[in-house]
Each structure stands twice: as structure tokens, then as C-alpha cells.
Design an enzyme around this catalytic site. Structure first.
Site, short mmCIF file in Angstrom:
data_model
loop_
_atom_site.label_atom_id
_atom_site.label_comp_id
_atom_site.label_asym_id
_atom_site.label_seq_id
_atom_site.Cartn_x
_atom_site.Cartn_y
_atom_site.Cartn_z
N GLY A 9 0.83 -1.20 0.00
CA GLY A 9 0.00 0.00 0.00
C GLY A 9 0.87 1.24 0.00
O GLY A 9 1.96 1.26 -0.57
N GLU A 10 0.37 2.30 0.62
CA GLU A 10 1.08 3.59 0.76
C GLU A 10 1.22 4.33 -0.58
O GLU A 10 1.78 5.42 -0.61
CB GLU A 10 2.48 3.42 1.34
CG GLU A 10 2.56 2.73 2.68
CD GLU A 10 4.00 2.56 3.18
OE1 GLU A 10 4.93 3.08 2.52
OE2 GLU A 10 4.19 1.89 4.20
N GLY A 11 0.77 3.77 -1.68
CA GLY A 11 1.04 4.36 -2.99
C GLY A 11 2.37 3.91 -3.56
O GLY A 11 2.82 4.46 -4.57
#
Length: 334
Positions: free
Chosen positions: A301-303
């Protein structure tokens, strides 16, 4: 020829066999079409990480405790997370949004305060959020992108942080796509077999005890989370500004699923950056009939998928703008 035909011709007449650059050619075409030009540009790339807590997390649907959401936001702000490293490496601006973390933060130049609440409500006993909270999330997500648009950003990526948010994403996917919940539920942050079975049972109970939503907004109201709702609204606003939309992994794709349910044409501006290791993501990408750029077993995740894929998106624009044609290079075509 119209702009789409001109773009395809320009791509096909580069000094290479037809389709030899594979997915890069599709990305170049998409970007040129979105910008309505044969010479597209990428300006001021930005990734926004939306963070929020989930009331359902107390039921044990994640391998990590809920305080990790708060701790990871601090890590983002201290520039210590993977997304910080990859954004710095690739000259991408990074903003972090407190969409509903169960804690308070001091002001910080990289933090956007948009708290809808101290985490969503536990879906076991009702909806994840109220109508007022959902409305707040949509207004906040829209405003965040409106503000970023003033910086000439024309490509934007979306990431998230929220312990328990794969459960919300699975529920959104299941109800919007009419898929059995078992096909949408994965290990998230690393559940063992026992934890995965517990998660499936909990989500099945939630599906059975909630009325079927009629649209994406109703689904978000029931299943959350704050960060997914704000991300959905931000994606819709990015489309209004004709930005290219970099979609990260499973959670971000569930937000995009909601956005596309509300505005189907948004798919024209979307670039799916990676296929997550989360079990449902393959089916989710298939529902969009799109191929992701990367397939590296990522599930952070997190971009991070957006940041890692961005150099390849740059390459797509570079070859379209700078690579010679058969005619200009005096190379014989077949």
C-alpha cells in the site's frame, strides 16, 4: 485523421516492430488521448496517502494492532517509509491526509488535516459511517485535489494507510461486483490461516446483516473507510481536472471501483500501477479489463506501486515524444 488515429499512427511508425514496446504503447496512447496531444507532458507528479482507522479492526481482521496507523503516519511525516524513499528517488511530491486516524497530529507541511472521525464505526453493529461523515469525506477529497490542481499537477497517484482497510475493500468489491466474499478476501497485512478464516467469517456475517447497497456511495456508507471514501472523491475530482490517475493496489483499486461506479468515464484517465499480491486484486483488475504495469507480489500500500511505476510512465511519454520514426531516421519499414 482525428487525434486518436494520429496518436496510433505516430506510435506505429516509430523505429520498431508493431507493438514491440507492449504496454508502454498503450500507456503512451492513453496519455496522449487524455491530453489530446501528440506531445504529452507530465508535470509536478504528486502522490496522496490517505490514512484512517477502522472500527472493525478490533475484531481481529488484521495481523497488526490499530495503533500502527498512527505510527505509520508519523513515519511518513518523518520521511522513513517506503513511499518516502521511492517518491524522493523519482522526484514525486508526497502529501499525507489524516482522513480519520484515531489520534491527533501536530501541524506539518506535508500533512493535510481532513479528519472525518476517530476511525469508522464497527460494521458488526451498523454502518461504518454516518451520512454526514460520508458527505464530509467527499467534500474533503474534492477540495484536496482542487488545491493540488493549482500547482499544475497533471498526474496524481493515490495510496492509503489504515489497519483493517482490506476488509472494507473486500466488502466494497463483493457488493459492487456481485462476487462471493470468499473471492474478495485475502491475508491483508499477513494473516495466518486461522486469522484468514476468522476474517472471512466476520465479513460474511457483515454481508448477511447489511442490506445490499444500490450504488457506491451506499456501499461506502456501510463499509467505509474514511480514507477510501476520500480517495474515491479525490479520484473523481482529479478526473474533472483531466489529471492522469495512478491507481495503486487493492485498497486504491476498491476506491477506484467506487469512483467508476459513480463516473464510468474515469477509466479513460486511469493507469493501474501494479497487481497486488492480495487475492481479490486480480479479479478487480479483470473487472476493469486493464493490465497493471507491475506484477511484483507487492502488498504494502502507501502508494508504493504508483511511485515504482512512475518511471515507466515517464518512459512511455519519452518514447512517444523523442523516438525517431522510420521516415525521420531513414530506416526501412516492412
Amino acid at each position: 485523421m482525428n487525434i486518436e488515429q494520429q496518436l496510433q499512427s505516430k506510435i506505429d511508425l516509430k523505429t520498431k516492430p508493431l507493438k514491440a514496446l507492449g504496454l508502454l504503447e498503450k500507456i503512451a496512447y492513453k496519455i496522449g488521448k487524455a491530453q489530446q496531444t501528440l506531445t504529452p507532458q507530465l508535470t509536478n507528479p504528486t502522490i496522496i496517502v490517505f490514512a484512517a482507522d477502522h472500527g472493525l479492526a478490533k475484531e481481529g481482521v488484521s495481523a497488526y494492532p490499530t495503533e500502527v496507523t498512527y505510527q505509520m503516519v508519523l513515519n511518513f511525516l518523518n520521511k522513513g517509509a517506503a513511499i518516502n524513499v521511492f517518491c524522493k528517488q523519482n522526484n514525486i511530491n508526497l502529501k499525507v491526509v489524516d482522513a480519520g486516524v484515531n489520534a491527533t497530529f501536530d501541524s506539518h507541511p506535508d500533512l493535510i488535516q481532513a479528519k472525518a472521525g476517530l476511525g469508522t464505526h464497527n460494521m458488526i453493529s451498523g454502518n461504518a459511517m454516518t451520512q454526514d461523515e460520508l458527505d464530509f469525506c467527499f467534500k474533503s477529497g474534492q477540495q484536496i485535489v482542487t488545491d493540488i490542481a493549482t500547482t499544475s499537477t497533471n498526474i496524481i497517484g493515490f495510496g492509503e494507510m489504515g489497519i483493517g482497510n482490506t476488509s472494507s475493500a473486500s466488502l466494497l468489491m463483493s457488493t459492487i461486483l456481485n462476487l462471493p466474499i470468499d473471492q474478495c478476501v485475502g491475508r491483508g497485512t499477513g494473516l495466518d490461516d486461522t486469522g484468514l478464516e476468522r476474517k472471512k467469517n466476520i465479513l460474511s456475517t457483515i454481508i448477511d446483516t447489511h442490506p445490499k447497497p444500490n450504488n457506491a456511495k451506499e456501499a461506502l456508507l456501510q463499509f467505509g473507510g474514511y480514507e477510501i471514501a476520500q480517495m474515491c472523491a479525490a479520484m473523481l475530482e482529479a478526473y474533472k481536472h483531466n489529471m492522469l490517475i495512478m491507481v495503486d493496489g487493492f485498497i486504491a483499486s476498491s476506491a477506484f471501483l467506487c469512483a467508476s461506479n459513480l463516473e464510468p468515464k474515469i477509466i479513460d484517465n486511469a493507469i493501474f500501477c501494479h497487481k497486488s499480491d492480495e487475492i481479490g486484486h486480480k479479479l478487480l483488475l479483470r473487472s476493469f479489463d486493464k493490465q497493471a504495469i507491475l506484477d511484483m507480489n507487492l502488498r504494502l500500500g502507501e502508494g508504493t506501486g504508483c511511485a515504482l511505476a512512475y518511471p515507466l510512465i515517464q518512459s512511455a511519454v519519452a518514447f512517444l515524444n523523442e523516438m525517431a520514426s522510420f521516415e525521420s531516421a531513414n530506416v526501412s519499414n516492412k
